[in-house]
Design an enzyme around this catalytic site. Sequence first.
Site, PDB file in Angstrom:
ATOM      1  N   GLY A 144       1.675   6.885   6.112  1.00 48.13           N
ATOM      2  CA  GLY A 144       2.932   7.548   7.191  1.00 48.13           C
ATOM      3  C   GLY A 144       2.837   8.545   6.770  1.00 48.13           C
ATOM      4  O   GLY A 144       4.512   9.149   7.607  1.00 48.13           O
TER       5      GLY A 144
ATOM      6  N   LYS B  28       4.534  -4.090   8.514  1.00 49.55           N
ATOM      7  CA  LYS B  28       5.654  -3.099   8.236  1.00 49.55           C
ATOM      8  C   LYS B  28       7.154  -3.814   9.734  1.00 49.55           C
ATOM      9  O   LYS B  28       6.847  -5.767   9.723  1.00 49.55           O
ATOM     10  CB  LYS B  28       6.138  -1.643   8.437  1.00 49.55           C
ATOM     11  CG  LYS B  28       5.080  -1.202   7.595  1.00 49.55           C
ATOM     12  CD  LYS B  28       5.108  -0.233   6.812  1.00 49.55           C
ATOM     13  CE  LYS B  28       4.005   0.634   6.042  1.00 49.55           C
ATOM     14  NZ  LYS B  28       3.766   1.807   5.491  1.00 49.55           N
TER      15      LYS B  28
ATOM     16  N   SER C 203      -2.287   6.366   6.001  1.00 51.66           N
ATOM     17  CA  SER C 203      -2.806   7.151   7.490  1.00 51.66           C
ATOM     18  C   SER C 203      -4.253   6.988   7.303  1.00 51.66           C
ATOM     19  O   SER C 203      -4.870   7.737   8.022  1.00 51.66           O
ATOM     20  CB  SER C 203      -2.567   8.765   7.058  1.00 51.66           C
ATOM     21  OG  SER C 203      -1.464   8.695   6.570  1.00 51.66           O
TER      22      SER C 203
ATOM     23  N   GLU D   2      -3.490   2.741  -2.465  1.00 49.45           N
ATOM     24  CA  GLU D   2      -2.484   3.375  -1.715  1.00 49.45           C
ATOM     25  C   GLU D   2      -1.782   4.697  -2.383  1.00 49.45           C
ATOM     26  O   GLU D   2      -1.262   3.870  -2.645  1.00 49.45           O
ATOM     27  CB  GLU D   2      -1.808   2.521  -1.085  1.00 49.45           C
ATOM     28  CG  GLU D   2      -2.367   1.430   0.144  1.00 49.45           C
ATOM     29  CD  GLU D   2      -0.993   0.934   0.964  1.00 49.45           C
ATOM     30  OE1 GLU D   2      -1.561   0.549   2.971  1.00 49.45           O
ATOM     31  OE2 GLU D   2      -0.197   0.365   0.768  1.00 49.45           O
TER      32      GLU D   2
ATOM     33  N   HIS E 156       3.462  -2.913  -2.591  1.00 50.80           N
ATOM     34  CA  HIS E 156       3.038  -2.423  -1.648  1.00 50.80           C
ATOM     35  C   HIS E 156       4.368  -0.810  -2.036  1.00 50.80           C
ATOM     36  O   HIS E 156       5.430  -1.947  -2.975  1.00 50.80           O
ATOM     37  CB  HIS E 156       3.565  -2.720  -0.019  1.00 50.80           C
ATOM     38  CG  HIS E 156       3.177  -1.602   1.095  1.00 50.80           C
ATOM     39  ND1 HIS E 156       4.423  -0.304   0.633  1.00 50.80           N
ATOM     40  CD2 HIS E 156       2.686  -1.565   1.458  1.00 50.80           C
ATOM     41  CE1 HIS E 156       3.880   0.666   1.449  1.00 50.80           C
ATOM     42  NE2 HIS E 156       2.954  -0.651   2.345  1.00 50.80           N
TER      43      HIS E 156
ATOM     44  N   ASN F 156      -0.796  -3.962   8.237  1.00 51.00           N
ATOM     45  CA  ASN F 156       0.206  -4.299   7.807  1.00 51.00           C
ATOM     46  C   ASN F 156       1.395  -3.837   9.168  1.00 51.00           C
ATOM     47  O   ASN F 156       1.847  -2.222   8.960  1.00 51.00           O
ATOM     48  CB  ASN F 156       0.642  -3.899   5.965  1.00 51.00           C
ATOM     49  CG  ASN F 156       2.156  -3.110   5.979  1.00 51.00           C
ATOM     50  OD1 ASN F 156       3.328  -4.098   6.350  1.00 51.00           O
ATOM     51  ND2 ASN F 156       2.209  -2.682   4.924  1.00 51.00           N
TER      52      ASN F 156
ATOM     53  N   GLU G 176       6.293   0.872  -1.048  1.00 44.50           N
ATOM     54  CA  GLU G 176       7.925   0.102  -0.572  1.00 44.50           C
ATOM     55  C   GLU G 176       8.401  -0.488  -1.262  1.00 44.50           C
ATOM     56  O   GLU G 176       9.801  -0.612  -1.206  1.00 44.50           O
ATOM     57  CB  GLU G 176       7.686   0.120   1.528  1.00 44.50           C
ATOM     58  CG  GLU G 176       7.640   1.438   2.248  1.00 44.50           C
ATOM     59  CD  GLU G 176       6.762   1.546   3.330  1.00 44.50           C
ATOM     60  OE1 GLU G 176       6.621   0.203   3.791  1.00 44.50           O
ATOM     61  OE2 GLU G 176       5.688   2.580   3.572  1.00 44.50           O
TER      62      GLU G 176
HETATM   63  P1  PGA Z   1      -0.162   4.466   7.127  1.00 38.51           P
HETATM   64  O1  PGA Z   1       0.994   2.940   5.948  1.00 38.51           O
HETATM   65  O2  PGA Z   1      -1.142   3.431   7.414  1.00 38.51           O
HETATM   66  O3  PGA Z   1       1.045   4.033   8.545  1.00 38.51           O
HETATM   67  O4  PGA Z   1      -0.473   4.873   6.589  1.00 38.51           O
HETATM   68  C1  PGA Z   1      -0.332   1.857   5.419  1.00 38.51           C
HETATM   69  C2  PGA Z   1      -0.035   1.354   4.160  1.00 38.51           C
HETATM   70  O5  PGA Z   1       1.607   1.285   4.261  1.00 38.51           O
HETATM   71  O6  PGA Z   1       0.360  -0.218   3.629  1.00 38.51           O
END
Ligand code: PGA
Length: 252
Positions: free
Chosen positions: A173, A11, A212, A167, A95, A9, A97
């Site tokens: 992140g 982003k 992460s 998640e 997601h 992803n 976000e």
């Molecule tokens: P990350 O993001 O691996 O940077 O923690 C995962 C995601 O938001 O899909």
Amino acid sequence: MREFLIAGNWKMNGGNEANAELVSGIIAGVPDGDGFRLLVCPPFPYLAAVAAQLAGSKVALGAQSVSEHSAGAFTGETAPSMLRDVGCEYVIVGHSERRALFGESSEQVAEKFKAAQAAGLTPILCVGETLEEREAGATEKVIDEQLDAVLSAVGAAAFATGVIAYEPVWAIGTGMTASPEQAQDVHCHIRERLAQHDAELAADVQILYGGSMKGENAPGLLSMPDIDGGLIGGASLKASDFLAIARAAAEI
Ligand code: PGA
């Protein structure tokens, strides 16, 4: 037998040059073997260019979000059929976000899941709790609410062509990964919840872990019985980091 799905992803990151380099690095380093699939999800403007670069490779293309509507006066939105037109097979829906920053409700996410499937896309439904919710002992309640909204909109059978990504919001992140056991507990819970509707189907659904994930922690996470891959943010932006996770999947 479920295969692994290792999904990047991106982003809101990238650009023409960086994407071309990242994609060619990934294509060149796809591990041998089977039992796993790689997927990249670039931002909308780059989907067609990345699709062209991926042609003939073993890497699939997905988008990061989609409209629940099929066409019309929805300025700034992208219809599921448009994603199919440019070569997407998958799309991420719900997601955290999107839920937290853009106000997407579980009901809206369910509509997106439904619309994506109707257009022939495989939706990747994200679910996950915040740290506050985990500490309050509400993890399963939150996951159930997010999952049930989709189950009641599309029915369990729809998960025959759908993917789930667990998640935990506190792990996205932040560098704080869920331990393999913490993730396994939730993955197992999700599978059991689906099994209440259809045990056979639940046994086949891919459940990815996201938050992460990187080369170092991927082997432990991917070795757990109910973890079928990863949805990877930060570590999907560098070919060597993404491929380290792909290799972990190929070696299990
Ligand atoms: P990350 O993001 O691996 O940077 O923690 C995962 C995601 O938001 O899909």
